[in-house]
Motif scaffolding. Structure first.
Motif, PDB file in Angstrom:
ATOM      1  N   THR A 116       0.894  -1.137  -0.168  1.00 60.71           N
ATOM      2  CA  THR A 116      -0.033   0.005  -0.080  1.00 60.71           C
ATOM      3  C   THR A 116       0.949   1.326   0.008  1.00 60.71           C
ATOM      4  O   THR A 116       0.628   2.274  -0.761  1.00 60.71           O
ATOM      5  N   ILE A 161       2.432   1.721  -3.585  1.00 59.47           N
ATOM      6  CA  ILE A 161       1.568   2.224  -4.819  1.00 59.47           C
ATOM      7  C   ILE A 161       1.142   3.558  -4.500  1.00 59.47           C
ATOM      8  O   ILE A 161       1.031   4.407  -5.330  1.00 59.47           O
ATOM      9  N   THR A 162       0.943   4.136  -3.247  1.00 59.42           N
ATOM     10  CA  THR A 162       0.815   5.456  -2.732  1.00 59.42           C
ATOM     11  C   THR A 162       1.690   6.277  -3.054  1.00 59.42           C
ATOM     12  O   THR A 162       1.430   7.358  -3.791  1.00 59.42           O
ATOM     13  N   LEU A 207      -7.256   6.966   1.204  1.00 57.00           N
ATOM     14  CA  LEU A 207      -7.188   6.567  -0.118  1.00 57.00           C
ATOM     15  C   LEU A 207      -8.102   6.813  -1.090  1.00 57.00           C
ATOM     16  O   LEU A 207      -8.040   7.377  -2.156  1.00 57.00           O
ATOM     17  N   LEU A 238      -4.369   4.690  -6.520  1.00 57.63           N
ATOM     18  CA  LEU A 238      -4.731   4.796  -4.817  1.00 57.63           C
ATOM     19  C   LEU A 238      -5.764   3.886  -4.842  1.00 57.63           C
ATOM     20  O   LEU A 238      -6.032   3.265  -3.713  1.00 57.63           O
ATOM     21  N   GLY A 274      -4.412   0.510  -4.014  1.00 58.47           N
ATOM     22  CA  GLY A 274      -3.988   0.398  -2.672  1.00 58.47           C
ATOM     23  C   GLY A 274      -4.893   0.021  -1.721  1.00 58.47           C
ATOM     24  O   GLY A 274      -4.649  -0.455  -0.745  1.00 58.47           O
ATOM     25  N   PHE A 292      -4.776  -3.683  -1.939  1.00 60.17           N
ATOM     26  CA  PHE A 292      -3.973  -4.108  -1.224  1.00 60.17           C
ATOM     27  C   PHE A 292      -4.064  -4.320   0.320  1.00 60.17           C
ATOM     28  O   PHE A 292      -3.831  -5.315   1.125  1.00 60.17           O
TER      29      PHE A 292
END
Length: 401
Positions: free
Chosen positions: A221, A224-225, A286, A378, A381, A384
């Protein structure tokens, strides 16, 4: 929370550090811009020396922070940072400005030792029900200086110059070291429990992250953020110019509105910290950020873009507070430094990848396409994170999978 001696002392230390960092950063930025006639290579080099230590020293610093006594580590890190600033000032008086970059690099490197030590003290001395509130308080502090820092740093440099700015920075760093010296004495048994082999400790930290189900999901997370943030960060200027038809100078107002709303968001989270699980806090942040990111990329109206920046700022602390709280709750005390040192570079590395790709993707597609891609990342994320939404991880217990 302020009744807790550790929280009160560390927060006061961080106020002094943040103030010193912003004064130093803007003094160096404006001074180097002036003497190099706005040479973009030298200006960009400032960002490199501020960011590079995260990759070079994050895991090393985290490992050493787990081996060393946290109070002593923090006091000496700030003391050496302050001393380095005064050495740089002496070098600057002799006519060499390159020492500014070296001093910034050293100071940023030392923070990789100090920060995980603070997290260790929070983990050990803050009750679990207050941890999320403390993380929110720390995030609010960062938001305050995102709004006030550039203003104060610029004002001091323009009115008093780089020498006074550096001297004040050194005093603030030394003040932080003095404040931290009033913390209770370290537990000698903590440091004594460390292995005698540095590499064994470092590898044990990496294995700990790999074997901890919650930390693995958080790493994905976090990465990817960071990629999503990196794609849009360099393009904010083009939103103002191309989408809204404004001048370059107008960007500061959007950034200030975003920073001010982050401050409000952090304060709100402190009020609800005990009632909301950190994984749901993170997922909410997110989701809202994804919607706002796509909206900013699509909007051609100033009021709409400004509103989206404000909403995004309000919910951004949910992301940082959620991640930090989950890291602390799912990490045993002896591994706090190494876990932070292993996971933090993931965010920074992916953000730099996104920044490197953003200009190319904009030219190959469009500004809107890049912002839509960032929003979709996002949302990935959240995917995940979904296993943690279904089941709250037991505090500090590795879950092997």
């Amino acid at each position: 929370m302020f009744a807790n001696r550790y929280v009160r002392t560390i927060i006061l230390s961080r106020v002094l550090l943040q103030l010193g960092i912003w004064i130093r950063n803007f003094a160096i930025l404006l001074y180097i811009s002036d003497i190099t006639n706005n040479n973009s290579n030298y200006v960009s080099l400032i960002s490199v020396v501020e960011t590079a230590p995260i990759f070079i020293f994050a895991l090393i610093g985290g490992t050493l922070a787990d081996r060393w006594r946290p109070k002593r580590t923090m006091v000496w890190s700030d003391l050496i940072s302050g001393g380095t600033v005064f050495l740089v000032l002496l070098t600057l008086l002799s006519g060499s400005w390159y020492a500014l970059l070296v001093g910034t690099f050293v100071s940023a490197s030392l923070s990789q030792f100090s920060q995980p030590s603070a997290m260790k003290l929070y983990k050990k001395n803050v009750p679990a029900e207050h941890l999320q509130g403390v993380m929110a308080m720390s995030q609010s502090l960062i938001a305050i200086f995102m709004v006030l820092g550039p203003i104060m740093g610029t004002f001091i440099f323009l009115h008093y110059g780089v020498k006074v700015s550096l001297a004040l920075t050194g005093i603030l760093f030394l003040g932080s070291s003095l404040v931290l010296s009033f913390l209770p004495k370290d537990d000698a048994a903590e440091a004594a429990s460390a292995s005698t082999n540095f590499m064994n400790d470092l590898m044990a930290g990496l294995r700990y992250v790999q074997n901890n189900f919650a930390l693995r999901k958080l790493s994905l997370t976090f990465g990817i953020t960071g990629l999503a943030a990196g794609l849009t960060q360099p393009l904010a200027l083009f939103i103002a110019i191309e989408k809204l038809g404004l001048s370059k100078q107008s960007l500061q107002w959007f950034l200030m509105a975003n920073g001010a709303s982050m401050l409000i968001g952090g304060a709100l989270i402190m009020g609800i910290a005990k009632k909301v699980k950190p994984q749901f806090l993170l997922a909410t942040g997110l989701l809202v950020s994804a919607i706002c990111t796509v909206g900013v990329g699509a909007s051609t109206f100033v009021p709409v873009t400004l509103l989206l920046q404000i909403v995004s700022g309000l919910f951004y602390p949910c992301i940082q507070v959620g991640i930090q709280t989950l890291l602390v709750r799912n990490t045993e005390g002896p591994f706090m430094g190494r876990v932070g040192g292993a996971i933090t570079p993931i965010f920074m590395g992916m953000m730099l990848v996104g920044m490197a790709l953003s200009g190319y993707l904009k030219d190959a597609t469009s500004l809107l396409a890049v912002y839509v891609l960032s929003g979709l990342l996002l949302l990935v994320g959240i995917v995940f994170l979904s296993p943690l939404l279904r089941k709250e991880q037991q505090k500090g217990t590795p879950q092997v999978m």
